[in-house]
Design a protein around this motif. Structure first.
Motif, mmCIF file in Angstrom:
data_model
loop_
_atom_site.group_PDB
_atom_site.id
_atom_site.type_symbol
_atom_site.label_atom_id
_atom_site.label_comp_id
_atom_site.label_asym_id
_atom_site.label_seq_id
_atom_site.Cartn_x
_atom_site.Cartn_y
_atom_site.Cartn_z
ATOM 1 N N VAL A 19 84.508 63.663 30.379
ATOM 2 C CA VAL A 19 83.666 62.466 30.306
ATOM 3 C C VAL A 19 82.844 62.357 31.585
ATOM 4 C CG1 VAL A 19 83.660 59.934 30.269
ATOM 5 C CG2 VAL A 19 85.187 61.193 28.736
ATOM 6 N N MET A 20 83.510 62.510 32.729
ATOM 7 C CA MET A 20 82.813 62.390 34.011
ATOM 8 C C MET A 20 81.743 63.473 34.164
ATOM 9 S SD MET A 20 85.859 61.313 36.612
ATOM 10 C CE MET A 20 84.729 60.916 37.943
ATOM 11 N N LEU A 21 82.037 64.668 33.718
ATOM 12 C CA LEU A 21 81.084 65.773 33.813
ATOM 13 C C LEU A 21 79.791 65.429 33.068
ATOM 14 C CD1 LEU A 21 80.647 68.822 34.618
ATOM 15 C CD2 LEU A 21 81.445 69.343 32.306
ATOM 16 N N PHE A 22 79.913 64.944 31.836
ATOM 17 C CA PHE A 22 78.717 64.634 31.064
ATOM 18 C C PHE A 22 77.994 63.390 31.578
ATOM 19 C CE2 PHE A 22 80.605 67.546 27.984
ATOM 20 C CZ PHE A 22 79.483 68.279 27.633
ATOM 21 N N LEU A 23 78.693 62.528 32.303
ATOM 22 C CA LEU A 23 78.045 61.356 32.873
ATOM 23 C C LEU A 23 77.348 61.659 34.197
ATOM 24 C CD1 LEU A 23 80.597 58.470 32.239
ATOM 25 C CD2 LEU A 23 78.366 58.807 31.170
ATOM 26 N N LEU A 24 77.982 62.462 35.033
ATOM 27 C CA LEU A 24 77.516 62.587 36.415
ATOM 28 C C LEU A 24 76.730 63.855 36.724
ATOM 29 C CD1 LEU A 24 80.684 61.159 38.186
ATOM 30 C CD2 LEU A 24 78.550 59.970 37.624
ATOM 31 N N VAL A 25 76.859 64.884 35.902
ATOM 32 C CA VAL A 25 76.119 66.117 36.139
ATOM 33 C C VAL A 25 74.848 66.062 35.306
ATOM 34 C CG1 VAL A 25 76.154 68.634 35.932
ATOM 35 C CG2 VAL A 25 78.218 67.419 36.653
ATOM 36 N N SER A 26 73.740 66.416 35.913
ATOM 37 C CA SER A 26 72.446 66.340 35.226
ATOM 38 C C SER A 26 72.242 67.532 34.299
ATOM 39 C CB SER A 26 71.312 66.271 36.244
ATOM 40 O OG SER A 26 71.405 65.102 36.992
ATOM 41 N N ALA A 88 88.098 56.195 35.732
ATOM 42 C CA ALA A 88 87.096 57.253 35.903
ATOM 43 C C ALA A 88 85.763 56.843 35.281
ATOM 44 C CB ALA A 88 87.587 58.556 35.280
ATOM 45 N N ALA A 89 85.813 56.237 34.106
ATOM 46 C CA ALA A 89 84.580 55.792 33.458
ATOM 47 C C ALA A 89 83.905 54.694 34.277
ATOM 48 C CB ALA A 89 84.874 55.305 32.042
ATOM 49 N N LEU A 90 84.686 53.727 34.748
ATOM 50 C CA LEU A 90 84.110 52.636 35.537
ATOM 51 C C LEU A 90 83.482 53.150 36.830
ATOM 52 C CD1 LEU A 90 86.914 49.944 35.104
ATOM 53 C CD2 LEU A 90 84.633 49.915 34.064
ATOM 54 N N ILE A 91 84.190 54.030 37.521
ATOM 55 C CA ILE A 91 83.673 54.573 38.779
ATOM 56 C C ILE A 91 82.409 55.397 38.517
ATOM 57 C CG2 ILE A 91 84.183 56.197 40.659
ATOM 58 C CD1 ILE A 91 87.159 55.149 40.385
ATOM 59 N N SER A 92 82.388 56.149 37.439
ATOM 60 C CA SER A 92 81.191 56.923 37.076
ATOM 61 C C SER A 92 80.021 55.989 36.798
ATOM 62 C CB SER A 92 81.466 57.790 35.842
ATOM 63 O OG SER A 92 82.460 58.742 36.115
ATOM 64 N N LEU A 93 80.282 54.884 36.095
ATOM 65 C CA LEU A 93 79.216 53.929 35.789
ATOM 66 C C LEU A 93 78.687 53.245 37.051
ATOM 67 C CD1 LEU A 93 80.754 52.500 32.522
ATOM 68 C CD2 LEU A 93 78.568 53.727 32.693
ATOM 69 N N VAL A 94 79.558 53.008 38.020
ATOM 70 C CA VAL A 94 79.108 52.473 39.313
ATOM 71 C C VAL A 94 78.190 53.499 39.982
ATOM 72 C CG1 VAL A 94 79.835 51.823 41.655
ATOM 73 C CG2 VAL A 94 81.071 50.916 39.671
ATOM 74 N N GLU A 95 78.608 54.753 39.984
ATOM 75 C CA GLU A 95 77.806 55.828 40.570
ATOM 76 C C GLU A 95 76.441 55.941 39.901
ATOM 77 O OE1 GLU A 95 76.598 59.149 42.811
ATOM 78 O OE2 GLU A 95 78.199 57.707 43.179
ATOM 79 N N VAL A 103 82.801 44.586 39.690
ATOM 80 C CA VAL A 103 83.352 44.519 38.337
ATOM 81 C C VAL A 103 84.414 45.601 38.161
ATOM 82 C CG1 VAL A 103 82.837 44.729 35.874
ATOM 83 C CG2 VAL A 103 81.242 43.520 37.380
ATOM 84 N N ALA A 104 84.099 46.811 38.628
ATOM 85 C CA ALA A 104 85.077 47.904 38.562
ATOM 86 C C ALA A 104 86.322 47.545 39.367
ATOM 87 C CB ALA A 104 84.457 49.201 39.065
ATOM 88 N N VAL A 105 86.136 46.937 40.525
ATOM 89 C CA VAL A 105 87.279 46.561 41.378
ATOM 90 C C VAL A 105 88.149 45.521 40.679
ATOM 91 C CG1 VAL A 105 87.933 45.409 43.531
ATOM 92 C CG2 VAL A 105 86.186 47.204 43.559
ATOM 93 N N ILE A 106 87.540 44.536 40.031
ATOM 94 C CA ILE A 106 88.310 43.513 39.305
ATOM 95 C C ILE A 106 89.171 44.169 38.228
ATOM 96 C CG2 ILE A 106 88.131 41.603 37.639
ATOM 97 C CD1 ILE A 106 85.657 40.654 39.257
ATOM 98 N N ILE A 107 88.556 45.030 37.426
ATOM 99 C CA ILE A 107 89.280 45.643 36.309
ATOM 100 C C ILE A 107 90.368 46.582 36.812
ATOM 101 C CG2 ILE A 107 89.050 47.211 34.340
ATOM 102 C CD1 ILE A 107 86.242 45.930 33.877
#
Length: 193
Positions: A19-26, A88-95, A103-107
């Motif tokens: 999931v992180m690979l497809f979110l964060l790698v161009s 991992a999804a939340l941190i990727s979305l922050v990035e 919001v990520a910190v709260i969750i």
């Protein structure tokens, strides 16, 4: 030897970096367009992999209980896999700039706090099971994360910020369910004080 339920849980953990690979790698897989609104194909792939991973959450537990395959390894891996996937999804979305860090910190903080409460209870031989609010929290988080991964696609076409609405609901349910866990299990904390 791993049983089927634990293999499913491990699959969820293995899907996290995908999931992180497809979110964060161009990747330049192109874009898909519906009603004149487009989104990157890699984000659709990330959302589909995330949905697949999230859907295994209930499946592994169901199989473990139904086939009497509940193990200590499964009890350890299942909540770990859940927290890894959501975090991992939340941190990727922050990035990616699609989610505010607070919001990520709260969750994520709520997840750590409830896990800590469960560990304290387990030390006394008590098990804190998932509540209905906890299950609702999980569904709300998954819906919000999928919409954020897709950048509100295709709802941005009709001007409905469903990603932000679902995120607001997820944060509220996350906070309320956390308070609920601590209130209903306050005797665990009081005994340890």
């Amino acid at each position: 030897m791993l049983n089927l339920a634990n293999k499913i849980t491990l699959t969820r953990i293995i899907l996290v970096p995908i999931v992180m690979l497809f979110l964060l790698v161009s990747f330049d897989f192109g874009r898909i367009s519906i009603f004149g609104v487009s989104t990157a194909l890699n984000e659709i792939i990330a959302a589909l992999v995330f949905i697949l991973a999230a859907s295994t959450d209930g499946l592994d537990g169901y199989i473990a209980r139904k086939k009497k395959m509940v193990t200590n390894l499964g009890k350890f891996l299942d909540p770990l896999a859940d927290k890894l996937l959501i975090s991992a999804a939340l941190i990727s979305l922050v990035e990616m700039g699609r989610l505010e860090a607070y919001v990520a910190v709260i969750i994520i903080s709520r997840e750590f706090a409830v896990t800590g409460l469960r560990l304290v209870a387990a030390a006394d031989g008590h098990v804190i099971s998932a509540s209905k609010l906890g299950k609702l929290k999980t569904v709300a988080q998954i819906v919000a994360i999928v919409l954020l991964i897709l950048n509100n696609f295709p709802f941005n076409h009709i001007g409905i910020p469903l990603d932000q609405i679902s995120l607001f609901v997820a944060v509220i349910v996350t906070i309320v369910s956390g308070i609920d866990y601590f209130y209903k299990n306050r005797q665990v904390i009081i005994k340890k004080s």
